[in-house]
Design an enzyme around this catalytic site. Structure first.
Site: not given
Length: 533
Positions: A70, A109, A112, A132
């Site tokens: 992120a 992310g 992901e 995370e």
């Protein structure tokens, strides 16, 4: 023609080559998933889908890494659309196959996003992970539902609850990536990947349509027991287990919705605020306000014997720093820019050395917190107590030579040290004194309660058994309140005395030098956040 020119350096660029379209993320330095990147991916995807000449799409990144996670500049702010989960859903729903080419790191992310693509190729040396949990969170864009469908719940829980990185070969063994290639240029691999698909050598698939992972109650309970034993005070690791369990029992859509609810719970947790505070606090501890030099020393003299010197020696060549012993090599004296002086050097020997090396502008006294600084050194380099090879160190500016201190701090950072710059007196010494006042005759009885709540005081106290920790659960709150009170008082006194450039520097030293719980953010953070006494 490259779209990067027409878009003026947009963070996401779309180009076509033959029958393949390429979505390239170019958001230096680490291709973080900020709002502009998320929006850019959606727009590039739409362009690729509308391009009738394109049959296959490749997603790749410019620079040294794929997507490292992120955008930290968005932390703590209201989320701006499009949300990452929506971007990933759109990628997975593409009627044209999307191949992700990974290099460097694909973290949080970034991984992901890759899991939302239909095939994943990694360059050798790539590392992937979902870290995370280290920020008090869990993967919130479908990661807890997609990863277990590839790896099974054991591997998925291992990665999510620890936050560890997985290398490309291990990722291939567990199905996280489909192929590992020996190459250095991800752009060239992207071109080859498109050719593989056009030749029928790649069979894309949607992870969300794979069978749910098997529900293994013994594995779930093993992780819960492990977390209760190791980190019973943390919130987000247990939520990771809940989310992965949901992947085994719910439809993919319901599992994603449940993951989002758990993610919101983590976001609302004060632990998330504390851990993100620490994440930001460690970034600037080496900076002296008002100085902007990036200069580093190239030659350091090491005088005497100290364990730190051996650690620095193992890192010096890669860091571009030459370490010399001025006493053993007279010829090297003239090139020395600064001297680190170990505690075993007596006053007479120290003065003699300064006399024979008058050209050295910087003398640094390496000291323990409780040591007396007898020398007329310019800077004290204070190391944490009870640490054999400490990564964190404190530079105490004793003479107000800010530029000299900054140059030394830059050098030690290059040597992989977490440097905290202070002034006047040592903050490590002040924190050590405060801690020892708490560790009175009753401390051993309270040690288990502290440990059970994340306070690692093992260097100062005898290690308690698991039985003692269980017996201490009832008295944990009061014992921790007393300890926290002492830390917060010390933080206020240090700040008032002007020993730090930033109050958050106290928090970094508390956490990294003394085992203060990272999920609480640090003693100064506790004061500012209203934790009170």
């Amino acid at each position: 023609m490259s779209t990067s020119e027409s878009l003026g350096g947009a963070p996401v660029q779309y180009t076509r080559e033959g029958r393949s379209g390429r979505i390239c993320i170019n958001n230096p330095p680490v291709n973080a998933l900020g709002q502009a990147v998320r929006q850019g991916v959606l727009e590039a995807l739409q362009e690729a889908l509308e391009d009738k000449a394109v049959d296959v799409i490749v997603m790749v990144a410019a620079g040294r890494t794929f997507i490292a996670g992120a955008d930290i500049r968005e932390f703590g702010k209201p989320p701006q659309p499009p949300l990452l989960a929506s971007v990933i859903t759109a990628l997975e729903a593409s009627h044209k196959p999307i191949i992700a080419v990974l290099h460097g790191t694909a973290l949080g992310g970034g991984l992901e996003v890759a899991l939302g693509c239909h095939w994943r190729i990694a360059l050798e040396g790539t590392r992937v992970g979902l870290p995370e949990v280290k920020l008090g969170l869990l993967p919130g864009a479908g990661g807890t539902q997609r990863l277990p469908r590839l790896t099974g719940i054991d591997m998925a829980l291992d990665m999510m609850t620890s936050g560890r990185f997985v290398d490309a070969d291990e990722a291939r063994r567990h199905g996280i990536v489909d192929e590992v290639v020996a190459a250095e240029d991800p752009q060239a691999v992207a071109r080859l990947a498109a050719e593989q698909w056009l030749a029928g050598e790649i069979a894309p698939r949607l992870i969300s349509e794979l069978s749910p992972p098997a529900h293994a109650q013994d594995v779930l309970e093993r992780y819960r027991r492990q977390l209760r034993r190791d980190v019973p005070y943390l919130f987000s690791p247990f939520r990771c287990v809940e989310a992965v369990e949901a992947a085994t029992q719910r439809s993919f859509a319901d599992g994603v919705a449940y993951e989002r609810e758990l993610f919101r719970q983590c976001m609302d947790s004060p632990q998330r605020a504390g851990m993100i505070h620490h994440f930001f606090a460690i970034r600037d501890t080496h900076k002296v306000p008002g100085t902007k030099t990036n200069e580093r020393l190239t030659t350091l003299g090491l005088i005497g014997h100290h364990p730190l010197f051996g650690t620095l020696a193992s890192l010096a060549e890669k860091a571009g720093v030459t370490l010399v012993d001025p006493e053993a090599d007279d010829a090297s004296c003239h090139s020395v820019q600064a001297c680190l002086v170990a505690p075993d050097i007596g006053t007479d020997r120290y003065r003699r050395l300064r006399g024979v090396m008058p050209q050295v502008p910087l003398w640094i006294d390496v000291a323990a917190p409780d040591a007396r600084w007898r020398r007329d050194s310019d800077i004290a380099l204070v190391l944490p107590p009870h640490a054999a090879e400490p990564r964190v160190c404190e530079l105490v500016d004793r003479t107000g030579h800010a530029t000299h201190v900054q140059v030394l701090a830059n050098t030690l950072r290059r040597l992989k040290r977490q440097v905290v710059v202070t002034r006047g007196r040592s903050v490590i010494s002040a924190l050590d004194t405060a801690l020892r006042h708490v560790l009175n005759d009753d401390a051993e009885a309270q040690a288990a309660a502290w440990l059970a709540n994340g306070w690692d005081l093992s260097p100062w106290l005898a290690t308690e058994s698991a039985d003692a920790i269980e017996r201490a659960e009832g008295q944990g709150a009061e014992a921790c309140r007393t300890l926290d009170h002492a830390w917060q008082q010390a933080a206020l006194q240090i700040s008032t005395a002007g020993l730090v450039h930033r109050d958050s520097d106290i928090d970094v030293l508390g956490i990294q030098a003394f085992g203060y719980p990272a999920h609480l953010g640090g003693p100064s953070f506790r004061v500012l956040s209203g934790a009170g006494f």
